[in-house]
Write a protein that holds these residues in place. Structure first.
Motif: not given
Length: 222
Positions: A117-132, A187-198
């Motif tokens: 899943c994607f996660t948010c990096d609080p240091l760079i305000s980016q939510c689609n660059s890091s994966q868990l 919530c969603c059930e497939t890998s990397l389905c939680n991309a965000v735009t905000t």
């Protein structure tokens, strides 16, 4: 007439107390010889072993009354939440007879599974660059708003399906109590389905994480 009213009131009070569930109630070191608590509206007893990780790992043991939202049925269940910088896992066992929550559960040791899943990096305000890499019972990707004071930040990552099912009641769950007001997760059930735009603000995320760190350290000291 007054005597009759008092008698009826006493009978009602005694019958109400007699019908209430009794659960052991304790936290951490107090659980060696825990007292019994009369539940109010709760219908279950619960014993939980929880680990929260944010800079330090904080183990918690909790025994108490539980509402049906947390314990919809008797038996064991696992809750798991991973937002990268903040992780929480819990083993719970629910029961419905007086003082049945005697057992102390082992702390969960989740292993990696196939979901990412994607996660948010609080240091760079980016939510689609890091994966868990999700672990254990985490079979959903999520995104959620968390508010502490006047700061609201977006978190995303891996979660177990039962956390998603709790919806807007997440803040009441023991493993997430104290982390602010948590909105209903998406919530969603497939890998990397939680991309965000905000995009969350640096100040919002960092203030929020500082608040979580202070809470975690205070709990650990207690």
């Amino acid at each position: 007439m007054m005597k009759l009213i008092l008698s009826l009131t006493l009978i009602w009070a005694l019958s109400s107390t007699a019908g209430a569930l009794q659960c052991l109630s304790c936290q951490n070191d107090q659980c060696t010889n825990p007292p019994s608590l009369t539940c109010s509206s709760e219908t279950m007893c619960v014993t939980a072993s929880i680990q929260v990780s944010f800079v330090v790992t904080v183990p918690q043991i909790i025994k108490t009354c539980a509402p049906s939202s947390e314990c919809p049925a008797t038996g064991s269940q696992a809750f798991s939440f991973n937002a990268g910088v903040l992780q929480a896992v819990a083993s719970l066992q629910c029961c419905d007879t007086d003082n049945c929550n005697t057992e102390t559960l082992p702390f969960p040791l989740p292993q990696p599974n196939s979901l990412k899943c994607f996660t948010c990096d609080p240091l760079i305000s980016q939510c689609n660059s890091s994966q868990l890499q999700c672990k254990g019972a985490e079979d959903r990707c999520f995104k959620v708003n968390v508010t502490i004071g006047d700061k609201t930040s977006l978190f995303s990552g891996c979660a177990s399906a039962n956390l998603c099912a709790l919806g807007a009641n997440l803040s009441s769950l023991p493993l997430l109590q104290g982390f602010g007001n948590i909105s209903k997760p998406s919530c969603c059930e497939t890998s990397l389905c939680n991309a965000v735009t905000t995009i969350a603000s640096d100040a919002g995320c960092m203030s929020l994480l500082l608040g979580v760190l202070i809470f975690t350290l205070r709990f650990f000291e207690a």
